[in-house]
Design an enzyme around this catalytic site. Structure first.
Site, PDB file in Angstrom:
ATOM      1  CD1 TRP A 187     172.682  41.859 -52.888  1.00  0.00           C
ATOM      2  CD2 TRP A 187     172.765  44.071 -53.154  1.00  0.00           C
ATOM      3  NE1 TRP A 187     171.497  42.377 -52.421  1.00  0.00           N
ATOM      4  CE2 TRP A 187     171.526  43.734 -52.566  1.00  0.00           C
ATOM      5  CE3 TRP A 187     173.040  45.412 -53.411  1.00  0.00           C
ATOM      6  CZ2 TRP A 187     170.570  44.696 -52.239  1.00  0.00           C
ATOM      7  CZ3 TRP A 187     172.086  46.367 -53.082  1.00  0.00           C
ATOM      8  CH2 TRP A 187     170.874  46.007 -52.502  1.00  0.00           C
ATOM      9  CG  HIS A 188     174.806  47.706 -55.845  1.00  0.00           C
ATOM     10  ND1 HIS A 188     175.604  47.379 -54.775  1.00  0.00           N
ATOM     11  CD2 HIS A 188     174.023  48.732 -55.429  1.00  0.00           C
ATOM     12  CE1 HIS A 188     175.329  48.188 -53.763  1.00  0.00           C
ATOM     13  NE2 HIS A 188     174.365  49.008 -54.127  1.00  0.00           N
ATOM     14  N   GLY A 189     174.404  44.540 -59.286  1.00  0.00           N
ATOM     15  CA  GLY A 189     174.065  44.231 -60.669  1.00  0.00           C
ATOM     16  C   GLY A 189     174.999  43.206 -61.272  1.00  0.00           C
TER      17      GLY A 189
END
Length: 478
Positions: A326-328
């Protein structure tokens, strides 16, 4: 448009507050909705149409799920839910992960001798991870019957696009703010008095502390491709750990403060995470709105800790792989998520997810947890897996003469005092998180601290912003 920019501080925020005060109270949601769309369009440009399309789809899905026509047709309601969830996930997958997926496919076909395949290149819309999660929680909550659908388009846009939390959180579930959307008869002067010190604290944390630490972290990670020495590698990792905390918690303080000034109580996002006694405890304190979102909408539906230890461990690993991704869209984030998931599983196996029984055990567990978290941040900060491994090798491989090299490197950095101050703030014990304490705490010490933040630290931070010494928030990229 960054909160820590001259445009926002001296034009956008005052103009929005002035409009809020000049117009009748019932216009609050309209003022916030219009200001939020202007705020997003300023930075996202054409991607504003993507945000608006998501608003239309999910607003319509909410009305359909809550309609009398589908109330007694569970299969039809389920189809509407799956369609809405599928649309949101597909939107996020295409815009955030299509490039990464096609890069991996290209590498695979090239390795197999099949030639190169096309690579999709899309500009990442600002805040897409956050407003997608807002939409998902909204349609799921309406489907579950835990909250009625919002029938006012203005209130719905206010919830989704509210500029204090639009691009980097905290992630606000609809039921946390539904009643507030209808409460426009508030003490606006009291809201301003409560919100501004919190906003000022966040500004100071971001501009004075986080941006100063960024130079230390950047200088250390820039050496990762060469012969970086062990002390420098550790300083760089620690500097980034402090930078991301002061940057992201500073943003959250500013978001909560802005929300208060506009009459909204947004959820807290941090609670002294580097004081955690375990990695499990760390995730109860770090980015708390994200942790709660994954718990309520993924972990519990997967079965949570029901069904025995193996399923619990599987669910934890799934959650943190998703959290990392989700972060990257990069292998570094995937490994970072898997690293934290593995640590949580190990803690459960060893019984370290429970509070320690003695003071000395607490001190040792806090130190061990902080060390593990700092090591994990290397994957988060590194631009590639090779850079991450280079930093980690340097951190755990000592060469003769490195201490002299490090002293020469660090002595030339004027930000060492800021680094030491930030480390002290994190290490000192406290019964309450600094943000809420500054906002609502009482007593002479708190009053002095609030005055110092509001009338000394924040003006100094504003001067640095005016001088151009500010940078985007780290979580803007997510």
């Amino acid at each position: 448009m960054s909160f820590a920019s001259p445009l926002f501080l001296w034009f956008f925020m005052p103009a929005t507050l002035l409009a809020l005060w000049a117009l009748p109270r019932r216009c609050r949601n309209a003022v916030v909705a219009v200001a939020s769309l202007v705020f997003y369009a300023w930075g996202a440009g054409p991607h504003t149409l993507l945000l608006l399309s998501a608003v239309v789809v999910n607003y319509g899905a909410g009305l359909a799920l809550d309609s009398a026509r589908l109330r007694d047709r569970p299969r039809a309601r389920r189809k509407v839910l799956l369609a809405a969830v599928g649309w949101n996930v597909a939107m996020l997958a295409v815009w955030k992960y299509a490039g990464f997926a096609t890069e991996q496919l290209d590498a695979l076909t090239d390795a197999l001798g099949l030639g190169h395949s096309p690579i999709v290149t899309l500009a990442l819309p600002i805040g897409i991870s956050f407003f997608t999660f807002h939409h998902l929680s909204y349609v799921v909550d309406v489907y579950r019957g835990s909250t009625p659908a919002q029938r006012s388009p203005v209130r719905f846009i206010t919830y989704i696009a509210m500029f204090p939390q639009l691009v980097a959180g905290p992630i606000v579930r609809y039921h946390e703010i539904a009643e507030q959307l209808g409460d426009t008869r508030r003490d606006r002067l009291g809201d301003l008095a409560a919100g501004f010190p919190r906003f000022a604290l966040g500004l100071a944390k971001k501009v004075i502390v986080a941006d100063s630490l960024a130079a230390v972290a950047d200088a250390a990670f820039a050496q990762a491709g060469g012969p970086v020495n062990t002390p420098t590698a550790w300083l760089g990792a620690a500097a980034f750990a402090l930078q991301i905390y002061f940057d992201f918690s500073g943003y959250s303080d500013m978001a909560v403060g802005l929300g208060l000034m506009f009459g909204f109580r947004l959820p807290e996002n941090f609670d002294r995470p580097y004081s955690a006694y375990s990695v499990t405890d760390f995730w109860r304190r770090w980015h708390m709105s994200l942790s709660r979102w994954f718990r309520d909408y993924v972990y519990i539906p997967l079965g949570g800790n029901r069904g025995g230890a193996p399923r619990t461990y599987r669910n934890l690993l799934i959650i943190f792989v998703l959290c990392g991704f989700w972060h990257g869209a990069d292998w570094t984030f995937l490994v970072w998520g898997l690293y934290h998931g593995a640590l949580l599983v190990a803690e459960r196996l060893l019984g370290w997810d429970r509070p320690p029984g003695t003071v000395w055990a607490l001190v040792l567990r806090r130190a061990a947890t902080l060390l593990l978290v700092v090591v994990g941040w290397v994957f988060f900060r590194a631009k590639s897996m090779s850079e991450a491994w280079s930093m980690l090798r340097a951190m755990f491989t000592w060469r003769p003469g490195e201490l002299d090299e490090f002293v020469a490197w660090a002595a030339n950095d004027q930000r060492t005092a800021v680094f030491a101050l930030a480390l002290a703030v994190v290490a000192l014990p406290a019964s309450r998180a600094l943000g809420p304490l500054i906002q609502t705490g009482r007593g002479p010490v708190v009053r002095v601290a609030r005055a110092a933040v509001t009338w000394v630290a924040a003006p100094y931070a504003a001067m640095l912003v005016a001088a151009g010494t500010f940078s985007p928030f780290l979580y803007y990229q997510f």
